[in-house]
Design a protein around this motif. Structure first.
Motif, mmCIF file in Angstrom:
data_model
loop_
_atom_site.group_PDB
_atom_site.id
_atom_site.type_symbol
_atom_site.label_atom_id
_atom_site.label_comp_id
_atom_site.label_asym_id
_atom_site.label_seq_id
_atom_site.Cartn_x
_atom_site.Cartn_y
_atom_site.Cartn_z
ATOM 1 N N ASN A 90 -59.387 0.863 -2.376
ATOM 2 C CA ASN A 90 -60.082 1.415 -2.189
ATOM 3 C C ASN A 90 -60.786 2.444 -3.154
ATOM 4 O O ASN A 90 -59.805 3.081 -4.264
ATOM 5 C CB ASN A 90 -60.783 1.972 -0.307
ATOM 6 C CG ASN A 90 -62.141 2.789 -0.755
ATOM 7 O OD1 ASN A 90 -62.201 3.461 -0.940
ATOM 8 N ND2 ASN A 90 -63.199 2.063 -0.208
ATOM 9 N N SER A 91 -62.211 1.537 -3.627
ATOM 10 C CA SER A 91 -62.996 2.716 -5.052
ATOM 11 C C SER A 91 -62.587 4.943 -4.538
ATOM 12 O O SER A 91 -63.232 5.121 -5.758
ATOM 13 C CB SER A 91 -64.310 2.377 -5.556
ATOM 14 O OG SER A 91 -65.046 2.811 -4.686
ATOM 15 N N ILE A 92 -62.251 5.180 -3.323
ATOM 16 C CA ILE A 92 -62.291 6.191 -3.488
ATOM 17 C C ILE A 92 -61.063 6.921 -2.722
ATOM 18 O O ILE A 92 -59.950 7.989 -3.175
ATOM 19 C CB ILE A 92 -63.436 6.425 -2.356
ATOM 20 C CG1 ILE A 92 -64.755 6.587 -2.338
ATOM 21 C CG2 ILE A 92 -63.373 8.120 -1.922
ATOM 22 C CD1 ILE A 92 -65.940 6.801 -1.478
ATOM 23 N N GLU A 93 -60.413 6.350 -2.347
ATOM 24 C CA GLU A 93 -59.023 6.669 -1.687
ATOM 25 C C GLU A 93 -57.998 5.934 -1.529
ATOM 26 O O GLU A 93 -56.628 5.965 -1.621
ATOM 27 C CB GLU A 93 -59.056 6.320 0.397
ATOM 28 C CG GLU A 93 -60.118 7.766 0.856
ATOM 29 C CD GLU A 93 -59.190 8.875 0.729
ATOM 30 O OE1 GLU A 93 -58.209 8.946 0.980
ATOM 31 O OE2 GLU A 93 -60.326 9.770 0.038
ATOM 32 N N GLY A 94 -58.435 4.988 -2.680
ATOM 33 C CA GLY A 94 -57.247 3.828 -3.316
ATOM 34 C C GLY A 94 -56.349 2.865 -3.044
ATOM 35 O O GLY A 94 -57.103 2.461 -1.871
ATOM 36 N N ILE A 95 -55.340 3.379 -3.240
ATOM 37 C CA ILE A 95 -54.106 1.965 -2.312
ATOM 38 C C ILE A 95 -54.170 1.527 -0.536
ATOM 39 O O ILE A 95 -54.405 3.061 -0.298
ATOM 40 C CB ILE A 95 -52.951 1.460 -3.130
ATOM 41 C CG1 ILE A 95 -52.332 -0.033 -3.022
ATOM 42 C CG2 ILE A 95 -51.966 3.047 -2.615
ATOM 43 C CD1 ILE A 95 -52.952 -0.444 -4.084
ATOM 44 N N VAL A 96 -54.239 0.710 -0.345
ATOM 45 C CA VAL A 96 -53.721 0.554 1.686
ATOM 46 C C VAL A 96 -52.148 0.330 1.302
ATOM 47 O O VAL A 96 -51.638 -0.817 1.019
ATOM 48 C CB VAL A 96 -55.261 -0.728 2.169
ATOM 49 C CG1 VAL A 96 -54.427 -0.921 3.539
ATOM 50 C CG2 VAL A 96 -56.617 -0.620 1.601
ATOM 51 N N THR A 97 -51.567 1.106 1.877
ATOM 52 C CA THR A 97 -50.615 1.224 1.581
ATOM 53 C C THR A 97 -49.569 0.281 2.701
ATOM 54 O O THR A 97 -48.332 -0.578 1.633
ATOM 55 C CB THR A 97 -49.616 3.158 1.780
ATOM 56 O OG1 THR A 97 -50.020 2.956 3.239
ATOM 57 C CG2 THR A 97 -49.900 3.104 1.015
ATOM 58 N N ILE A 98 -49.578 -0.312 3.500
ATOM 59 C CA ILE A 98 -50.393 -0.647 4.906
ATOM 60 C C ILE A 98 -49.312 -2.264 3.591
ATOM 61 O O ILE A 98 -48.679 -2.815 4.250
ATOM 62 C CB ILE A 98 -50.092 -0.707 5.602
ATOM 63 C CG1 ILE A 98 -49.518 -2.058 7.122
ATOM 64 C CG2 ILE A 98 -50.997 -1.280 5.716
ATOM 65 C CD1 ILE A 98 -48.167 -0.838 7.161
ATOM 66 N N THR A 99 -50.451 -2.558 2.724
ATOM 67 C CA THR A 99 -51.031 -4.342 2.608
ATOM 68 C C THR A 99 -49.680 -4.366 1.976
ATOM 69 O O THR A 99 -49.033 -5.315 1.817
ATOM 70 C CB THR A 99 -52.369 -4.512 1.712
ATOM 71 O OG1 THR A 99 -53.133 -4.264 3.044
ATOM 72 C CG2 THR A 99 -52.168 -5.418 1.255
ATOM 73 N N LEU A 100 -49.961 -3.681 0.684
ATOM 74 C CA LEU A 100 -48.626 -2.921 -0.071
ATOM 75 C C LEU A 100 -46.736 -3.666 -0.396
ATOM 76 O O LEU A 100 -46.141 -4.098 -0.291
ATOM 77 C CB LEU A 100 -48.870 -2.303 -1.232
ATOM 78 C CG LEU A 100 -49.715 -2.634 -2.376
ATOM 79 C CD1 LEU A 100 -49.835 -1.115 -3.509
ATOM 80 C CD2 LEU A 100 -50.174 -3.911 -2.445
ATOM 81 N N ASP A 101 -46.224 -2.104 1.558
ATOM 82 C CA ASP A 101 -45.087 -2.556 2.085
ATOM 83 C C ASP A 101 -45.237 -4.119 2.673
ATOM 84 O O ASP A 101 -44.287 -4.030 2.686
ATOM 85 C CB ASP A 101 -45.366 -1.614 3.137
ATOM 86 C CG ASP A 101 -45.570 -0.301 1.918
ATOM 87 O OD1 ASP A 101 -45.644 -0.241 0.830
ATOM 88 O OD2 ASP A 101 -45.391 1.322 2.479
#
Length: 288
Positions: free
Chosen positions: A63-74
């Motif tokens: 997201n442009s405000i909150e950055g990476i969606v960690t669960i997706t990468l993990d």
């Protein structure tokens, strides 16, 4: 036979909107029909396609405000057989949905953690005493609104229409240019692309461990567009690195770079090359 596409549900989430956009594109370009399959969280969405329950999945990655969606990468690191087919950039507009007569009545606000964070300044200004409760999605708590006028939920204007709920305030995201990048994933590779994503770990946390992989790309003029670190979960200070660069996996310079990169990494995973498509909400609304 319809192409099944997993996404974060229930209906009305931004992930479903992105899935609908991709579904329309797929039908227009190939003539294939599609079937959207909602799941209760992002992990289950990715697991569905990894295990063959669906053919594709659409998940948020940044997201442009909150950055990476960690669960997706993990989760992608765990299911490394998944390949990125396409990236979708979706404008994100948040609204406060409620049966309350005014803001002063609201005592509790529900939504996905990313949505709550993207509206943090607005919430502090207009609902400073409200309790914020995180859900698995922006639409999970909408069923509660009819029974309690002291409850509000942050969701999309589309969700307000789908569930016939009033928007008490709109838009409420802190930045007007808010957008989220989604990945479309499957077990198959895309035939070509403008961007490539990969992940790797290094053998030891020593000086220069990350510099050398970056130099491999820089020396070949390959533009790095994103790099993220995530804990390996083995020990404190031990990291995985996720990297996007602007080049196709099949280019000779990229192939040479990947061969050299493997010399400087412990575990090396390629998530594929893909194109990036910007979604216009105005155009999409006439299609869905």
């Amino acid at each position: 036979m319809a192409v099944s596409i997993a996404h974060l549900g229930p209906s009305g989430t931004n992930a479903e909107t992105a899935a609908l956009a991709f579904s329309h594109h797929l039908t227009q370009s190939t003539g294939q029909s599609t079937l959207l399959c909602p799941y209760s969280n992002i992990g289950q969405t990715l697991r569905a396609v990894a295990q063959g329950d669906t053919q594709m999945a659409v998940v948020p990655v940044e997201n442009s405000i909150e950055g990476i969606v960690t669960i997706t990468l993990d989760t992608l690191w765990q299911f490394d057989q998944l390949q990125i087919q396409q990236a979708l950039v979706l404008p994100i507009v948040h609204a406060l949905l409620s049966r309350a007569k005014n803001l002063e009545t609201i005592k509790t606000v529900y939504s996905h953690p990313q949505a709550l964070a993207q509206c943090q300044e607005w919430l502090e200004k207009f609902l400073p005493n409200a309790q914020l409760i995180a859900n698995n999605s922006t639409t999970e708590a909408l069923q509660l609104l009819d029974d309690d006028p002291t409850i509000g939920a942050i969701a999309s204007p589309r969700a307000a229409q789908l569930y016939n709920l009033p928007m008490l305030a709109h838009p409420i995201n802190d930045y007007p240019g808010n957008c989220t990048r989604f990945w479309v994933l499957s077990l198959d590779s895309a035939p070509s692309g403008t961007h490539t994503s990969l992940g790797f770990s290094v053998a030891a946390n020593v000086p220069g461990a990350l510099v050398k992989p970056l130099q491999v790309l820089a020396e070949r003029g390959i533009n790095l567009s994103r790099i993220e670190s995530r804990p390996t979960k083995r020990s404190l200070g031990d990291y995985l690195f996720f990297m996007d660069f602007e080049a196709d996996l099949r280019e000779p310079s990229v192939q040479a770079a990947l061969v050299e990169l493997k010399n400087y990494t412990e575990t090396f995973k390629i998530f594929g090359s893909y194109s990036v498509k910007n979604i216009q909400l105005e155009t999409l609304s006439s299609q869905i």
